[in-house]
Design a protein around this motif. Structure first.
Motif, PDB file in Angstrom:
ATOM      1  N   UNK A   7       0.853  -1.181   0.000  1.00 61.58           N
ATOM      2  CA  UNK A   7       0.000   0.000   0.000  1.00 61.58           C
ATOM      3  C   UNK A   7       0.888   1.229   0.000  1.00 61.58           C
ATOM      4  N   UNK A   8       0.673   2.108  -0.957  1.00 63.49           N
ATOM      5  CA  UNK A   8       1.433   3.361  -1.027  1.00 63.49           C
ATOM      6  C   UNK A   8       0.442   4.510  -0.892  1.00 63.49           C
ATOM      7  N   UNK A   9       0.640   5.326   0.131  1.00 62.99           N
ATOM      8  CA  UNK A   9      -0.331   6.379   0.379  1.00 62.99           C
ATOM      9  C   UNK A   9       0.299   7.698   0.775  1.00 62.99           C
ATOM     10  N   UNK A  10      -0.526   8.729   0.752  1.00 57.91           N
ATOM     11  CA  UNK A  10      -0.129  10.068   1.167  1.00 57.91           C
ATOM     12  C   UNK A  10      -0.904  10.392   2.436  1.00 57.91           C
ATOM     13  N   UNK A  11      -0.177  10.763   3.495  1.00 61.33           N
ATOM     14  CA  UNK A  11      -0.798  10.998   4.795  1.00 61.33           C
ATOM     15  C   UNK A  11      -1.240  12.446   4.933  1.00 61.33           C
ATOM     16  N   UNK A  12      -2.440  12.617   5.488  1.00 64.36           N
ATOM     17  CA  UNK A  12      -2.910  13.927   5.910  1.00 64.36           C
ATOM     18  C   UNK A  12      -3.160  13.845   7.416  1.00 64.36           C
ATOM     19  N   UNK A  13      -3.851  14.806   7.976  1.00 69.65           N
ATOM     20  CA  UNK A  13      -4.020  14.845   9.436  1.00 69.65           C
ATOM     21  C   UNK A  13      -4.706  13.596   9.984  1.00 69.65           C
ATOM     22  N   UNK A  14      -5.816  13.189   9.377  1.00 68.48           N
ATOM     23  CA  UNK A  14      -6.611  12.081   9.922  1.00 68.48           C
ATOM     24  C   UNK A  14      -6.834  10.937   8.944  1.00 68.48           C
ATOM     25  N   UNK A  15      -6.109  10.926   7.826  1.00 72.30           N
ATOM     26  CA  UNK A  15      -6.335   9.850   6.856  1.00 72.30           C
ATOM     27  C   UNK A  15      -5.099   9.632   5.994  1.00 72.30           C
ATOM     28  N   UNK A  16      -5.060   8.477   5.326  1.00 75.66           N
ATOM     29  CA  UNK A  16      -4.024   8.174   4.341  1.00 75.66           C
ATOM     30  C   UNK A  16      -4.739   7.640   3.108  1.00 75.66           C
ATOM     31  N   UNK A  17      -4.525   8.268   1.962  1.00 78.92           N
ATOM     32  CA  UNK A  17      -5.146   7.806   0.717  1.00 78.92           C
ATOM     33  C   UNK A  17      -4.060   7.327  -0.230  1.00 78.92           C
ATOM     34  N   UNK A  18      -4.357   6.229  -0.946  1.00 79.10           N
ATOM     35  CA  UNK A  18      -3.346   5.702  -1.856  1.00 79.10           C
ATOM     36  C   UNK A  18      -3.809   4.470  -2.596  1.00 79.10           C
ATOM     37  N   UNK A  19      -2.833   3.708  -3.120  1.00 78.21           N
ATOM     38  CA  UNK A  19      -3.140   2.544  -3.960  1.00 78.21           C
ATOM     39  C   UNK A  19      -2.655   1.261  -3.294  1.00 78.21           C
ATOM     40  N   UNK A  20      -3.374   0.185  -3.571  1.00 79.82           N
ATOM     41  CA  UNK A  20      -3.098  -1.126  -2.986  1.00 79.82           C
ATOM     42  C   UNK A  20      -2.889  -2.134  -4.101  1.00 79.82           C
ATOM     43  N   UNK A  21      -1.875  -3.006  -3.966  1.00 81.10           N
ATOM     44  CA  UNK A  21      -1.671  -4.100  -4.919  1.00 81.10           C
ATOM     45  C   UNK A  21      -1.327  -5.370  -4.147  1.00 81.10           C
ATOM     46  N   UNK A  22      -1.858  -6.499  -4.620  1.00 84.02           N
ATOM     47  CA  UNK A  22      -1.497  -7.811  -4.091  1.00 84.02           C
ATOM     48  C   UNK A  22      -1.772  -8.831  -5.186  1.00 84.02           C
TER      49      UNK A  22
END
Length: 314
Positions: A7-22
């Motif tokens: 999972x690669x994400x960008x963190x903000x104050x209360x969340x992390x959004x990004x992409x997932x691969x498996x």
């Protein structure tokens, strides 16, 4: 298996959004910070830091109010690098469990896994032996707390954490008085992965011929991985064949995102990291039941009857 999850994400104050691969699965989602259990907790909470084996373990000790002595419990997470709450899909498994136990008179120590948050000293594919030492150090720290009854302390391990707990409790000089295993492996990983492949194929409604083929492919991949350098060429060809087959089954929208050669290369590179690791070989061969049988302290093993990931080995 399904291969390493990333999972690669960008963190903000209360969340992390990004992409997932498996494996062949890809997607994007947002991780939200879970709500605090209670602003007014009816027990003591203490942040701890413990220097162990070249890293610093950080965690939370919760203890009932008063001087005790209270029974004590160290929580051990499952495979991969996880936080102290063992947060899974927004559910704080260990956070909820620690809260419940402490409200009922038990002191509980739960820690972020080594390497969590980028702290030096963490390798998710290293041998589990160092995690056994971490667990033992955490139990010793808990027993040193004057509020804790050192004759009533032990481990609670979830999933692969149950194996870590059994190994730590079976080590010479262990201070554990009991072990609780939640959905812990009861057979070697080699058999677990075969059961998972077969079970999920049947759950998907695949014909028996396909189920047999998938199980045979999984067995061949594991055998090649265990053969080391002698099995490297075979492992490479098996992964390529599996990746090409998976690519053909992708929805058009995903298949168009990249060429088959890019897809095959990415799958092979990611899979090789896992399959050639010290952790994977140990996972395939180690028999958790042998540690349960040799454990000098009482063991409670709890399973879910509908669990597709880990069964009780019967």
């Amino acid at each position: 298996g399904l291969g390493m999850a990333r999972f690669r994400g960008v963190a903000s104050r209360d969340s992390i959004s990004g992409s997932f691969t498996q494996g062949s699965a890809t997607g994007s989602f947002v991780l939200h910070r879970p709500a605090v259990l209670d602003a007014d907790l009816p027990y003591e909470t203490e942040e701890i830091e413990l220097a162990v084996n070249g890293t610093t373990l950080r965690g939370t000790l919760t203890a009932p109010p008063g001087d005790g002595p209270f029974p004590g419990l160290v929580l051990i997470t499952g495979s991969g690098i996880q936080d102290r709450d063992e947060t899974v899909m927004g559910f704080a498994v260990f956070g909820i469990l620690a809260d419940l136990l402490t409200r009922n008179g038990v002191a509980v120590l739960r820690c972020d896994d080594r390497g969590f948050g980028g702290v030096p000293g963490g390798d998710p594919l290293a041998s589990d032996s160092i995690l056994v030492e971490d667990a033992s150090a955490l139990l010793a720290h808990l027993e040193d707390d004057p509020r804790v009854d050192d004759t009533r302390t032990g481990f609670l391990g979830h999933s692969e954490g149950a194996t870590i707990a059994l190994r730590a409790a079976s080590a010479p000089g262990s201070r554990a008085d009991f072990v609780i295993c939640l959905a812990g492996p009861a057979v070697p990983g080699y058999d677990i992965l075969l059961d998972q492949v077969e079970g999920y194929a049947r759950l998907e409604g695949e014909p028996e011929e396909t189920v047999t083929e998938r199980v045979a492919m999984q067995r061949a991949i594991m055998d090649a991985a265990l053969a080391g350098e002698e099995g490297a060429a075979t492992l490479d060809s098996l992964l390529e064949a599996q990746a090409r087959s998976d690519y053909e089954a992708l929805p058009d929208s995903l298949a168009e995102a990249g060429s088959v050669e890019e897809y095959v290369f990415a799958i092979k590179v990611n899979s090789m990291v896992l399959l050639r690791s010290a952790w994977f070989a140990e996972f395939l061969l180690l028999d958790p039941a042998s540690y349960a049988a040799e454990c000098p302290s009482p063991v409670l093993a709890v399973y879910g009857s509908l669990d597709m990931q880990v069964n009780d080995g019967t």
